[in-house]
Design an enzyme around this catalytic site. Structure first.
Site, PDB file in Angstrom:
ATOM      1  N   THR B  16       8.869  86.470 -84.269  1.00 10.14           N
ATOM      2  CA  THR B  16       8.472  86.734 -82.881  1.00 10.14           C
ATOM      3  C   THR B  16       9.648  87.126 -81.985  1.00 10.14           C
ATOM      4  O   THR B  16       9.463  87.493 -80.835  1.00 10.14           O
ATOM      5  CB  THR B  16       7.756  85.511 -82.265  1.00 10.14           C
ATOM      6  OG1 THR B  16       8.589  84.370 -82.441  1.00 10.14           O
ATOM      7  CG2 THR B  16       6.416  85.262 -82.929  1.00 10.14           C
ATOM      8  N   GLY B  17      10.878  87.060 -82.524  1.00 12.74           N
ATOM      9  CA  GLY B  17      12.035  87.509 -81.737  1.00 12.74           C
ATOM     10  C   GLY B  17      12.028  89.022 -81.634  1.00 12.74           C
ATOM     11  O   GLY B  17      11.263  89.689 -82.337  1.00 12.74           O
ATOM     12  N   LYS B  42       4.649  78.382 -83.192  1.00 13.23           N
ATOM     13  CA  LYS B  42       3.697  79.491 -82.993  1.00 13.23           C
ATOM     14  C   LYS B  42       2.739  79.634 -84.168  1.00 13.23           C
ATOM     15  O   LYS B  42       2.047  80.652 -84.303  1.00 13.23           O
ATOM     16  CB  LYS B  42       4.469  80.802 -82.769  1.00 13.23           C
ATOM     17  CG  LYS B  42       5.360  80.738 -81.527  1.00 13.23           C
ATOM     18  CD  LYS B  42       5.449  82.052 -80.799  1.00 13.23           C
ATOM     19  CE  LYS B  42       6.173  81.879 -79.453  1.00 13.23           C
ATOM     20  NZ  LYS B  42       7.267  82.798 -79.264  1.00 13.23           N
ATOM     21  N   THR B  97      21.060  87.881 -90.076  1.00 16.76           N
ATOM     22  CA  THR B  97      21.786  87.348 -88.922  1.00 16.76           C
ATOM     23  C   THR B  97      23.303  87.490 -89.029  1.00 16.76           C
ATOM     24  O   THR B  97      23.903  87.110 -90.030  1.00 16.76           O
ATOM     25  CB  THR B  97      21.449  85.851 -88.741  1.00 16.76           C
ATOM     26  OG1 THR B  97      20.038  85.717 -88.743  1.00 16.76           O
ATOM     27  CG2 THR B  97      22.039  85.307 -87.443  1.00 16.76           C
ATOM     28  N   GLU B  98      23.916  88.005 -87.972  1.00 14.20           N
ATOM     29  CA  GLU B  98      25.377  88.106 -87.887  1.00 14.20           C
ATOM     30  C   GLU B  98      25.892  87.025 -86.945  1.00 14.20           C
ATOM     31  O   GLU B  98      25.267  86.762 -85.919  1.00 14.20           O
ATOM     32  CB  GLU B  98      25.780  89.483 -87.344  1.00 14.20           C
ATOM     33  CG  GLU B  98      27.278  89.593 -87.104  1.00 14.20           C
ATOM     34  CD  GLU B  98      27.740  90.980 -86.675  1.00 14.20           C
ATOM     35  OE1 GLU B  98      26.890  91.860 -86.476  1.00 14.20           O
ATOM     36  OE2 GLU B  98      28.972  91.148 -86.539  1.00 14.20           O
ATOM     37  N   TYR B 159      24.946 103.221 -95.609  1.00 16.89           N
ATOM     38  CA  TYR B 159      24.039 104.331 -95.296  1.00 16.89           C
ATOM     39  C   TYR B 159      24.749 105.660 -95.589  1.00 16.89           C
ATOM     40  O   TYR B 159      24.167 106.591 -96.125  1.00 16.89           O
ATOM     41  CB  TYR B 159      23.594 104.323 -93.824  1.00 16.89           C
ATOM     42  CG  TYR B 159      23.078 103.011 -93.281  1.00 16.89           C
ATOM     43  CD1 TYR B 159      22.677 101.974 -94.124  1.00 16.89           C
ATOM     44  CD2 TYR B 159      22.979 102.803 -91.907  1.00 16.89           C
ATOM     45  CE1 TYR B 159      22.218 100.774 -93.603  1.00 16.89           C
ATOM     46  CE2 TYR B 159      22.514 101.615 -91.382  1.00 16.89           C
ATOM     47  CZ  TYR B 159      22.146 100.588 -92.232  1.00 16.89           C
ATOM     48  OH  TYR B 159      21.701  99.412 -91.710  1.00 16.89           O
ATOM     49  N   GLU B 209      35.662  96.051 -99.099  1.00 23.59           N
ATOM     50  CA  GLU B 209      36.555  96.206 -97.955  1.00 23.59           C
ATOM     51  C   GLU B 209      37.624  95.134 -98.018  1.00 23.59           C
ATOM     52  O   GLU B 209      37.568  94.238 -98.870  1.00 23.59           O
ATOM     53  CB  GLU B 209      35.766  96.141 -96.638  1.00 23.59           C
ATOM     54  CG  GLU B 209      35.066  94.813 -96.401  1.00 23.59           C
ATOM     55  CD  GLU B 209      34.113  94.840 -95.202  1.00 23.59           C
ATOM     56  OE1 GLU B 209      33.599  95.914 -94.873  1.00 23.59           O
ATOM     57  OE2 GLU B 209      33.885  93.775 -94.616  1.00 23.59           O
ATOM     58  N   HIS B 247      33.941  92.685 -89.144  1.00 18.96           N
ATOM     59  CA  HIS B 247      33.330  91.660 -89.986  1.00 18.96           C
ATOM     60  C   HIS B 247      34.228  90.426 -90.030  1.00 18.96           C
ATOM     61  O   HIS B 247      35.441  90.544 -90.152  1.00 18.96           O
ATOM     62  CB  HIS B 247      33.154  92.165 -91.426  1.00 18.96           C
ATOM     63  CG  HIS B 247      32.162  93.281 -91.545  1.00 18.96           C
ATOM     64  ND1 HIS B 247      32.254  94.241 -92.518  1.00 18.96           N
ATOM     65  CD2 HIS B 247      31.066  93.589 -90.819  1.00 18.96           C
ATOM     66  CE1 HIS B 247      31.243  95.093 -92.393  1.00 18.96           C
ATOM     67  NE2 HIS B 247      30.514  94.719 -91.359  1.00 18.96           N
TER      68      HIS B 247
END
Lengths: 387, 290
Positions: B16-17, B42, B97-98, B159, B209, B247
């Protein structure tokens, strides 16, 4: 986030980790004032900057009386220290830590860091205190003794004992050492630290175990639950343009090159810096505008990039996923109406609505250099610099 | 294909966010089988996309048959959300989530030991098996069905790599963003093992990385065990030491985690490394045509 040594020692005191008596001073007068309260006949005047190697650079001095304290404070305040961690420009000293002198019997090393490989925190000690620990780790790794801490149960007595005996502590020192380690673990785990390092940790002439130095770093992701630690942030230790960028939630790191870049996503931003270098340019910055690049963020990004006078051309590289390239293009056009940019701007848009975005740039009658691929963009921006 | 397939039944934690609701619609559009959402308090309602909402993950599993979860819960509550999904015995949890505190992830890591659930992320774009389903935030349309697997610590750089592959007609079996944090659920080796056994995957792109030693470990493992060609790229050759490059996990500390160390390790394991982020697709084409 980094903090100063004196701030780390404040946190240590809060958790009963033994440290020398002392206090911070911003002026020679304050330095004297602190020294007078210490009830000691030997003092240490320590430059407070966010970098190690201060001693070698002349930022740590012993004073045998109050006149010496005053003289050293005068010498060190305002001085620019260049150490192996500051870079060639060095860092200007604006704060001092004035401490009582300690009778040192042995110098040791102690630290706690995250071990990414095991997913646990690791408690480390070494008898090679006072040395550069990275050097010890590289040359004589067997001299660093480690215990991995289970986050559910924390540091256990048997682990602390193993570490204490590995340090060669004896008699009453063992008990002191154990107490010290439990207090340090508590300080570390209660404050969401990402690193604590004590180099040197000392055994005093009377057998006490004490943190002569203190370094703490904190997990930026956890600062929301530590407003008290957030107050320790010293903005004067940070690059002004980076502070400015952080106000707009932009992830910006200033570098020494002349090609500015604006990218969405951290990995692609690093990749863009790398390809600029590969094509013979030098990246001027890392800038990740994030997933919600709108006209405002793009304009702010431009302002920050343009505040660096070394920048001779800008490369904008956006891979539209959820963010649509036509909206980014609108943002770029709008931003360039607000921010004066008198150097070449190369734009590369790919992904969602890239064609529509390119059309908006073309219709704007502004002087963009449009590139279709990443390699072409790098080629064009480095060529623009050479012109 | 690995992880996501036609049997995937997805529950969205934090449905719902704003992020959760937006991406639920996007995932359904792509054809992902979203069977449930979870937002405590909810339960009993339906989401904007018409998905039934439950109060707990256990209910989503028991009543809607969910076997996979995707998490859009804000950082202070995300670790708890992961553990709830593990407790409900789901097969796979993908955490987008970050910004989750590292200490929370250290606890999650310890909690998951010995449990059957696999975690991907956090701080990642998710997992997509082109044609079968997407669980995450990546743009679906850049992908093509095919036989090259992708494993990456990045989002948009993935991507970029996928775009280069698709441009050359090289489709993907499954693409996984493993996340940019210092503590993540699945690392390169975990996923290389799955690709090794997957008959639908002929080769793998690996995007690493700076920071940590996951790439070095993967190189050592792959040299002995991996049967298919790998093409790699490491971001951050120009990154300065001691700075967190966006990051949380992308930081060179104490001289460790440099791009040059990683590239050297990969090359010594016989892995083809692209010097340029623009050359990943081209290099894969060469490797496949050998």
């Amino acid at each position: 986030m980094n903090i100063h040594e004196y701030q780390a020692k404040e946190i240590f005191r809060k958790y009963d980790v033994p440290v020398p008596k002392g206090g911070v001073a911003f002026s020679v007068e304050e330095a004297l004032k602190v020294a007078k309260t210490l009830d000691s006949n030997i003092f240490v005047v320590k430059a407070q900057i966010h970098a190690g190697g201060r001693g070698k650079a002349g930022g740590v001095k012993i004073a045998k009386n109050l006149d010496d304290v005053s003289q050293h404070a005068k010498d060190i305040l305002g001085k620019t220290l260049v150490t192996h961690q500051t870079g060639p420009a060095g860092k200007k000293v604006a704060r001092l830590l004035i401490e009582e002198g300690i009778d040192i019997f042995r110098e040791l090393y102690m630290g706690i860091v995250l071990d990414r490989q095991s997913g646990k925190y690791v408690f480390m000690v070494s008898t090679e205190g006072g040395m550069e620990i990275e050097k010890v780790a590289a040359e004589t790794p067997e001299k660093i003794i480690k215990e991995w801490i289970d986050p559910g149960i924390g540091l256990q007595s048997f682990q602390a004992r193993k570490l204490a005996y590995a340090l060669g502590l004896e008699g009453v020192q063992v008990k002191q050492g154990l107490k010290f380690m439990f207090a340090l673990w508590k300080a570390f785990s209660s404050s969401d630290a990402s690193l604590v390092e004590i180099n040197p940790l000392v055994v005093t002439g009377s057998g006490d175990v004490m943190a002569l130095d203190a370094k703490m770093n904190f997990d930026d992701n956890a600062l929301f639950r530590h407003p008290d630690i957030l107050e320790f942030r010293d903005l004067s230790e940070e690059e002004p343009s980076e502070v400015e960028a952080s106000k707009y939630n932009l992830n910006y790191i200033k570098l020494d090159g002349n090609v500015g870049c604006m990218v969405n996503g951290a990995g692609l931003a690093m990749g863009t810096m790398d390809i600029i270098k590969l094509y013979g340019g030098e990246p001027a910055n890392f800038l990740d505008v994030g997933g919600v690049a709108n006209p405002e963020t793009v304009a702010n990004g431009f302002r920050i990039i343009m505040s660096d006078r070394n920048v001779k051309a800008v490369l904008i590289n956006i891979f539209g996923g959820i963010v649509r390239c036509d909206r980014i293009a609108q943002g770029i056009v709008q931003a360039l109406n607000e921010v004066k940019v008198d150097i070449p701007v190369v734009v590369r848009l790919a992904g969602t609505n890239a064609k529509e975005g390119a059309q908006i740039l073309a219709d704007s009658n502004m002087d963009f250099i449009v590139a279709s691929g990443l390699a072409e963009a790098a080629e064009k921006v480095t060529a623009a610099i050479k012109e | 294909m690995i992880l996501i397939n036609n049997n995937t039944k997805l529950v969205v934690q934090g449905i719902t966010g704003s992020e959760g609701s937006f991406h639920t619609a996007q995932m359904i559009d792509y054809g992902t089988n979203v069977v449930a959402g979870v937002t405590p308090g909810k339960g009993g309602h339906t989401s904007d996309s018409g998905i039934p909402i439950f109060n707990t993950v256990q209910e989503a599993r028991d009543k809607a048959g969910a076997n996979t979860s995707v998490i859009f819960v804000p950082p202070p509550f995300a670790a708890d959300a992961i553990m709830e999904a593990v407790d409900a015995d789901l097969d796979l949890v993908i955490c987008i989530t970050e910004g989750i505190p590292t200490a929370d992830m250290v606890k999650v890591h310890s909690y998951m030991a010995g449990k059957k659930t696999r975690l991907v992320g956090p701080n990642c774009p998710g997992v997509i098996t082109p044609g079968a389903g997407k669980v995450g935030i990546m743009p679906g349309f850049i992908h093509q069905e095919g036989k090259v697997g992708v494993i990456s610590r990045s989002g948009t750089l993935t991507y970029e790599a996928v775009h280069q592959l698709s441009e050359r007609g090289i489709g993907q079996s499954t693409c996984i963003g493993i996340g940019g944090d210092p503590i993540i659920g699945s690392n390169f080796i975990d996923l290389l093992k799955l690709f090794n056994e997957d008959s639908g995957t002929d080769a793998v792109v690996m995007i690493g990385e700076i920071g940590g030693t996951a790439e070095e470990e993967a190189a050592t493992w792959a040299k002995e065990n991996f049967k298919k060609p790998i093409v790699a790229f490491i971001a951050g050759t120009t990154a300065p030491p001691g700075r967190r490059m966006g990051h949380a996990g992308a930081i060179i500390s104490g001289g460790k985690g440099t791009a040059s160390d990683k590239i050297a390790a990969l090359k010594s394991a016989g892995i083809a490394v692209s010097e340029s982020p623009a050359g990943i697709g081209e290099l894969m084409e060469k490797v496949l045509n050998k």
